[in-house]
Design a protein around this motif. Structure first.
Motif, PDB file in Angstrom:
ATOM      1  N   TYR A 249     125.364  81.998 -37.669  1.00 15.12           N
ATOM      2  CA  TYR A 249     125.460  81.113 -38.834  1.00 15.12           C
ATOM      3  C   TYR A 249     124.090  80.610 -39.291  1.00 15.12           C
ATOM      4  CZ  TYR A 249     124.634  76.796 -36.178  1.00 15.12           C
ATOM      5  OH  TYR A 249     124.071  75.799 -35.423  1.00 15.12           O
TER       6      TYR A 249
ATOM      7  N   SER B 224     128.013  71.801 -43.976  1.00  9.21           N
ATOM      8  CA  SER B 224     128.412  73.190 -43.814  1.00  9.21           C
ATOM      9  C   SER B 224     129.282  73.367 -42.576  1.00  9.21           C
ATOM     10  CB  SER B 224     127.175  74.078 -43.687  1.00  9.21           C
ATOM     11  OG  SER B 224     126.364  73.966 -44.834  1.00  9.21           O
TER      12      SER B 224
ATOM     13  N   ILE C 110     130.910  75.720 -39.583  1.00 11.11           N
ATOM     14  CA  ILE C 110     130.400  76.800 -38.741  1.00 11.11           C
ATOM     15  C   ILE C 110     131.601  77.592 -38.237  1.00 11.11           C
ATOM     16  CG2 ILE C 110     129.087  77.386 -36.671  1.00 11.11           C
ATOM     17  CD1 ILE C 110     127.690  74.662 -36.925  1.00 11.11           C
ATOM     18  N   PRO C 111     131.765  78.821 -38.670  1.00  2.64           N
ATOM     19  CA  PRO C 111     132.933  79.595 -38.233  1.00  2.64           C
ATOM     20  C   PRO C 111     132.826  79.992 -36.768  1.00  2.64           C
ATOM     21  CG  PRO C 111     131.459  80.973 -39.532  1.00  2.64           C
ATOM     22  CD  PRO C 111     130.907  79.580 -39.607  1.00  2.64           C
TER      23      PRO C 111
ATOM     24  N   ASN D  76     126.349  81.375 -30.408  1.00  4.37           N
ATOM     25  CA  ASN D  76     126.542  81.732 -31.819  1.00  4.37           C
ATOM     26  C   ASN D  76     125.314  81.347 -32.640  1.00  4.37           C
ATOM     27  OD1 ASN D  76     127.496  82.400 -34.312  1.00  4.37           O
ATOM     28  ND2 ASN D  76     129.039  80.771 -34.424  1.00  4.37           N
TER      29      ASN D  76
ATOM     30  N   ARG E 111     131.278  71.921 -37.539  1.00  2.00           N
ATOM     31  CA  ARG E 111     130.414  71.717 -38.702  1.00  2.00           C
ATOM     32  C   ARG E 111     129.038  71.306 -38.206  1.00  2.00           C
ATOM     33  NH1 ARG E 111     129.670  66.162 -39.814  1.00  2.00           N
ATOM     34  NH2 ARG E 111     131.234  64.785 -38.888  1.00  2.00           N
ATOM     35  N   GLU E 112     128.067  71.467 -39.059  1.00  3.79           N
ATOM     36  CA  GLU E 112     126.715  71.082 -38.682  1.00  3.79           C
ATOM     37  C   GLU E 112     126.620  69.575 -38.470  1.00  3.79           C
ATOM     38  OE1 GLU E 112     123.903  74.482 -40.728  1.00  3.79           O
ATOM     39  OE2 GLU E 112     124.317  72.654 -41.850  1.00  3.79           O
TER      40      GLU E 112
END
Length: 366
Positions: free
Chosen positions: A103, A2, A4-5, A100, A310-311
């Motif tokens: 997410y 996934s 992450i924005p 953040n 990304r994760e």
């Protein structure tokens, strides 16, 4: 994995956020009162009107602005007197630091579902997905770090671990003295802790690990023992032959230890962190203390070359639900728990990796 924005810092809620406040460290290894304590989540610091991400993210650190204007996350002991350290407690941007967490928000809250607990031995294990991620990491030139305990050797998963090392799926190996000792014992004497491959005790076997240590100490190092033909197969042999770096850290109960073992805890943290900061994936198998120690050094995300996030895939394998839960409770929330024994996990993961390679038309090593 996934993506992450990044937050939209042009949004109205960020329009009145101030720059972060800095205070000088009063002495070497001493942080100013009210210093900001970091998490392993994406963190942004407002400096000179711009939101910036610090380098080398990890939990339990401080935000430091160096003389060149670069932001870092540093353990308190590494901060020098006079260095500028972020102070404040808020994580919502109101004090110039934004963490953040958006997410992480899940979906479908309030809906009853089976198997939604974080860790359960009854949960199905998606080996195909883990294999796909591991192959992806190798093909993109990633840096998967593997953190292993001695049960991996005792449980007859040694051959599978050797295979992963030899074929490019391991960026670095982090382990303790015992993993290397019993792997080397298996190479020299064909036993681990004096047990044969069938699990039977051998005559005089209780001392074989000590004899293995002595042979390596006589050679001077693991690499020299490989070069001399003392160690001819196994995990450590594969690391040396294929140039895979390893960090072996000591404990109070170690026999020997092997000459390569880092016995100073702070030096060991530094050595492990050199690989943790480069990690693009982590696989932790049958080790509570090393898994938690490594987890504390890892961010929950990977920063790609283009700046996107990304994760960070993190897999924790243990026969006990307690170990996997403990890792997550200590802050490594991104860890995916697999409650099974090391032998089964390694055998099945290798099978699925071989299948994934074949499906992609890539060579399948034997």
């Amino acid at each position: 994995m996934s993506s992450i924005p990044h937050p939209d810092f042009t949004a109205a809620r960020f329009s009145h956020c101030p720059d972060a406040r800095f205070q000088p460290a009063p002495a070497d290894g001493v942080l100013p009162e009210g210093f900001f304590t970091t998490t392993n989540l994406p963190t942004y610091v407002r400096v000179g009107g711009a939101w910036r991400m610090p380098r080398e993210p990890r939990m339990d650190g401080a935000l430091v602005l160096d003389a060149q204007g670069e932001l870092w996350i540093r353990e308190g002991r590494r901060v020098r007197a006079g260095e500028r350290v972020v102070v404040g407690f808020a994580e919502d941007g109101s004090e110039g630091v934004y963490v953040n967490t958006a997410y992480l928000a899940g979906e479908g809250e309030g809906e009853f579902k089976f198997m939604t607990s974080a860790v359960s031995r009854e949960k199905p294990i998606d080996y195909a997905h883990m294999a796909r991620v591991l192959v992806d990491e190798r093909e993109r030139g990633g840096y998967p770090i593997w953190v292993t305990g001695p049960a991996l050797v005792h449980s007859r998963a040694r051959a599978d671990m050797t295979w992963f090392v030899a074929h490019g799926f391991v960026g670095a190996l982090l382990a303790g003295n015992a993993v290397a000792v019993h792997d080397i014992e298996a190479s020299i004497f064909g036993t681990t802790l004096g047990m044969s491959g069938s699990g039977e005790a051998t005559s005089g076997g209780h001392g074989l690990h000590m004899r293995a240590i002595n042979k390596v100490r006589a050679a001077g190092s693991i690499a020299k023992a490989v070069d001399a033909g003392v160690i001819t197969n196994g995990i450590m042999h594969a690391c040396v032959v294929h140039g895979v770096p390893f960090v072996l850290t000591g404990s109070i109960r170690d026999d020997g230890p092997l000459p390569d073992v880092v016995t100073d805890n702070l030096e060991a943290q530094v050595a492990m962190r050199e690989h943790a900061v480069k990690a693009t994936m982590a696989v932790m198998i049958a080790t509570a203390l090393h898994a938690i120690a490594t987890g504390n050094m890892l961010p929950a995300f990977v920063t790609e070359q283009d700046g996107s996030l990304r994760e960070l895939p993190t897999i924790c394998v243990d026969s006990s639900e307690f170990v996997v839960s403990k890792l997550k409770d200590r802050g490594t929330h991104q860890a995916f728990g697999v409650v099974t024994n090391a032998q089964d996990f390694m055998h099945v993961l290798r099978l699925y990796v071989e299948r994934d390679l074949a499906a992609r038309g890539l060579p399948v090593p034997k």
